[in-house]
Design an enzyme around this catalytic site. Sequence first.
Site, PDB file in Angstrom:
ATOM      1  N   ASN A  28       0.848  -1.191   0.000  1.00  0.00           N
ATOM      2  CA  ASN A  28       0.000   0.000   0.000  1.00  0.00           C
ATOM      3  C   ASN A  28       0.886   1.244   0.000  1.00  0.00           C
ATOM      4  O   ASN A  28       2.012   1.214   0.480  1.00  0.00           O
ATOM      5  CB  ASN A  28      -0.862   0.005   1.275  1.00  0.00           C
ATOM      6  N   HIS A  43       0.785   5.175   1.380  1.00  0.00           N
ATOM      7  CA  HIS A  43       0.042   5.989   2.346  1.00  0.00           C
ATOM      8  C   HIS A  43       0.656   7.388   2.391  1.00  0.00           C
ATOM      9  O   HIS A  43       1.877   7.526   2.462  1.00  0.00           O
ATOM     10  CB  HIS A  43       0.112   5.327   3.731  1.00  0.00           C
ATOM     11  N   SER A 102       4.711   6.982   2.277  1.00  0.00           N
ATOM     12  CA  SER A 102       5.351   5.709   2.630  1.00  0.00           C
ATOM     13  C   SER A 102       4.734   4.583   1.822  1.00  0.00           C
ATOM     14  O   SER A 102       3.520   4.566   1.593  1.00  0.00           O
ATOM     15  CB  SER A 102       5.103   5.371   4.111  1.00  0.00           C
ATOM     16  N   ASP A 132      -2.552   0.513   8.348  1.00  0.00           N
ATOM     17  CA  ASP A 132      -1.390   1.371   8.073  1.00  0.00           C
ATOM     18  C   ASP A 132      -0.220   1.061   9.005  1.00  0.00           C
ATOM     19  O   ASP A 132       0.633   1.923   9.247  1.00  0.00           O
ATOM     20  CB  ASP A 132      -1.762   2.873   8.177  1.00  0.00           C
TER      21      ASP A 132
HETATM   22  C1  GAR Z   1      -2.869   8.917  -2.667  1.00  0.00           C
HETATM   23  O1  GAR Z   1      -2.415  10.106  -2.078  1.00  0.00           O
HETATM   24  C2  GAR Z   1      -2.636   7.747  -1.732  1.00  0.00           C
HETATM   25  O2  GAR Z   1      -1.453   7.847  -1.000  1.00  0.00           O
HETATM   26  C3  GAR Z   1      -3.829   7.832  -0.851  1.00  0.00           C
HETATM   27  O3  GAR Z   1      -4.890   8.181  -1.698  1.00  0.00           O
HETATM   28  C4  GAR Z   1      -4.389   8.923  -2.798  1.00  0.00           C
HETATM   29  C5  GAR Z   1      -4.837   8.244  -4.057  1.00  0.00           C
HETATM   30  O4  GAR Z   1      -4.523   9.030  -5.174  1.00  0.00           O
HETATM   31  N1  GAR Z   1      -4.076   6.616  -0.158  1.00  0.00           N
HETATM   32  C6  GAR Z   1      -4.585   6.542   1.047  1.00  0.00           C
HETATM   33  O5  GAR Z   1      -4.918   7.519   1.696  1.00  0.00           O
HETATM   34  C7  GAR Z   1      -4.734   5.140   1.594  1.00  0.00           C
HETATM   35  N2  GAR Z   1      -5.181   5.172   2.943  1.00  0.00           N
HETATM   36  P1  GAR Z   1      -4.565   8.417  -6.636  1.00  0.00           P
HETATM   37  O6  GAR Z   1      -5.937   7.752  -6.790  1.00  0.00           O
HETATM   38  O7  GAR Z   1      -4.424   9.584  -7.536  1.00  0.00           O
HETATM   39  O8  GAR Z   1      -3.452   7.433  -6.737  1.00  0.00           O
END
Ligand code: GAR
Length: 219
Positions: free
Chosen positions: A109, A111, A138, A147
């Site tokens: 994942n 985060h 991360s 997480d």
């Molecule tokens: C990203 O910033 C990712 O790190 C976060 O969601 C966004 C997705 O953007 N993930 C989380 O918060 C997971 N808990 P994207 O759809 O443009 O890749």
Amino acid sequence: MNKLPIVILISGRGSNMQAILDQAARGELAVDIRAVISNRPDAPGLDSARAAGIHTAVVDHREHSSRAEYDQALQSAIDQYQPALVVLAGFMRILTPAFVRHYQGRLINIHPSLLPALRGLNTHQRALEAGVSEHGASVHFVTEELDGGPVIVQARVPVQPDDTADTLATRVLRVEHQLYPTAIGWFAAGRLHYRDGAAWLDERPLIQPVRLDCGDAET
Ligand code: GAR
């Protein structure tokens, strides 16, 4: 070169997914993207995946009455593609222990924080409220603790005095797009493993996450 079969899970925009697709298309990442799966039928990332000629599937969480039932359906959809690695790229669902155990060591994942700081949601706003001078992203192996799995690699960005949650999110996202292909590339090259509850890189357990310098993070 043997390509690593992967499945990418998304819930929305899919910019991290796109970064992985782009690197793979340029021949810089040895992965075979077998499918992109979303829990939301309207996720914009699904259109980008289709445009790139990638198989897509939707396993809609609203069509399942329990988390366990949903995760079972999701697992069946994923396993049809026989991935060696499942990549959560903005997949905004809490996963059941049974699901996580099924993919132990092959589920990662990204985060948007410097874990273990700021687990959970709204990390950019919370970073601003905490008054930290550095924030970041991360990549970690997923374990049953939300997480909380072993962190593989991180990149830092400075927090500027005039930042809003949006400007900070944009700066973090830019480094995410470098971080995630890096970690996936290590896994594809057989350099990265999950063993004894730790992330191992080049046959050594990572005592601390690798810190990636992302050149353009200052802007
Ligand atoms: C990203 O910033 C990712 O790190 C976060 O969601 C966004 C997705 O953007 N993930 C989380 O918060 C997971 N808990 P994207 O759809 O443009 O890749």
